[in-house]
Motif scaffolding. Structure first.
Motif, mmCIF file in Angstrom:
data_model
loop_
_atom_site.group_PDB
_atom_site.id
_atom_site.type_symbol
_atom_site.label_atom_id
_atom_site.label_comp_id
_atom_site.label_asym_id
_atom_site.label_seq_id
_atom_site.Cartn_x
_atom_site.Cartn_y
_atom_site.Cartn_z
ATOM 1 N N GLU A 134 37.985 33.823 45.817
ATOM 2 C CA GLU A 134 38.839 34.831 45.197
ATOM 3 C C GLU A 134 38.112 35.531 44.043
ATOM 4 O OE1 GLU A 134 40.070 31.493 45.323
ATOM 5 O OE2 GLU A 134 41.000 31.832 47.266
ATOM 6 N N GLN A 135 37.351 34.722 43.255
ATOM 7 C CA GLN A 135 36.599 35.301 42.141
ATOM 8 C C GLN A 135 35.490 36.212 42.668
ATOM 9 O OE1 GLN A 135 35.425 31.675 40.180
ATOM 10 N NE2 GLN A 135 36.994 31.909 38.579
ATOM 11 N N LEU A 137 35.501 37.886 45.474
ATOM 12 C CA LEU A 137 36.138 39.105 45.975
ATOM 13 C C LEU A 137 36.512 40.024 44.814
ATOM 14 C CD1 LEU A 137 37.249 40.686 48.369
ATOM 15 C CD2 LEU A 137 39.407 39.452 48.084
ATOM 16 N N LYS A 138 37.046 39.436 43.756
ATOM 17 C CA LYS A 138 37.450 40.223 42.588
ATOM 18 C C LYS A 138 36.228 40.884 41.940
ATOM 19 C CE LYS A 138 40.918 39.736 39.059
ATOM 20 N NZ LYS A 138 41.798 38.831 38.385
ATOM 21 N N THR A 139 35.130 40.133 41.827
ATOM 22 C CA THR A 139 33.895 40.661 41.248
ATOM 23 C C THR A 139 33.353 41.807 42.095
ATOM 24 O OG1 THR A 139 33.370 38.476 40.356
ATOM 25 C CG2 THR A 139 31.556 40.052 40.481
ATOM 26 N N GLN A 141 35.022 43.741 44.134
ATOM 27 C CA GLN A 141 35.917 44.891 44.030
ATOM 28 C C GLN A 141 35.660 45.648 42.725
ATOM 29 O OE1 GLN A 141 39.730 42.990 44.499
ATOM 30 N NE2 GLN A 141 39.830 43.438 46.700
ATOM 31 N N GLN A 142 35.430 44.929 41.650
ATOM 32 C CA GLN A 142 35.144 45.557 40.356
ATOM 33 C C GLN A 142 33.823 46.333 40.426
ATOM 34 O OE1 GLN A 142 34.921 42.800 37.109
ATOM 35 N NE2 GLN A 142 34.726 44.401 35.550
ATOM 36 N N GLN A 145 34.368 49.521 42.390
ATOM 37 C CA GLN A 145 35.085 50.505 41.585
ATOM 38 C C GLN A 145 34.142 51.176 40.586
ATOM 39 O OE1 GLN A 145 38.319 48.858 39.335
ATOM 40 N NE2 GLN A 145 39.402 50.815 39.190
#
Length: 180
Positions: A134-135, A137-139, A141-142, A145
């Motif tokens: 999850e981390q 994926l979040k990284t 995505q950031q 962006q």
């Protein structure tokens, strides 16, 4: 009218030049065992000048017995050759004209450095907790962006430059390339 101008006091007294014979005599004195300081005083030269003379005019025997200095990178390369079994310690000592004990000292020093680096790397890795999916994926995505924002900013800069300078920066689709 100026009277009594005396420029003699303002001029430096020039040192007499030492010819090749004098240089060779100074070099042979040092090679014969005279102290460098004494030879410098005798010939009126600096230590640096005498060192340069020794480098240029010293005999092959003098240069053969002169102490060599190695850079840290050269020492690492020699140690690497030994650890990769391309050379043994005696061969390395002969090839580099140094002592076996010196090579062993380099090996100990470099192994100690490598150990310290390994411990440091391990401690840095231990400080960072393992990332969960999850981390990750979040990284990602950031980062995506941020990359999209950067692209938008660059496109805006190109548009402004095209308008201000009245030049076409973007390549037209299907345009021919210029000859090289």
């Amino acid at each position: 009218m100026l009277v009594g101008n005396n420029f003699e006091g303002s001029l430096k007294a020039s040192k007499p030049r030492i010819g090749k014979a004098g240089i060779r005599a100074a070099v042979s004195s040092v090679e014969g065992g005279s102290s460098r300081r004494m030879v410098c005083e005798q010939y009126g030269v600096t230590i640096g000048t005498l060192a340069e003379w020794m480098r240029l005019y010293g005999s092959a025997d003098y240069h053969a017995h002169k102490r060599r200095t190695f850079t840290h990178q050269q020492k690492r390369n020699i140690v690497r050759a030994i650890t990769e079994h391309r050379l043994d310690i005696k061969e390395a000592a002969i090839a580099n004209k140094t002592l076996v004990d010196t090579i062993r000292k380099w090996i100990r020093t470099i192994n100690r450095e490598n150990t310290e680096l390994a411990v440091l790397n391990r401690s840095v890795m231990d400080e960072q907790p393992p990332a969960t999916p999850e981390q990750d994926l979040k990284t990602l995505q950031q980062q995506l962006q941020e990359a999209q924002l950067k692209i938008a900013a660059l496109e805006t800069m190109i548009e402004i430059a095209e308008k201000q300078f009245k030049i076409e920066i973007r390549k037209k689709p299907g345009a021919k390339q210029s000859p090289k």
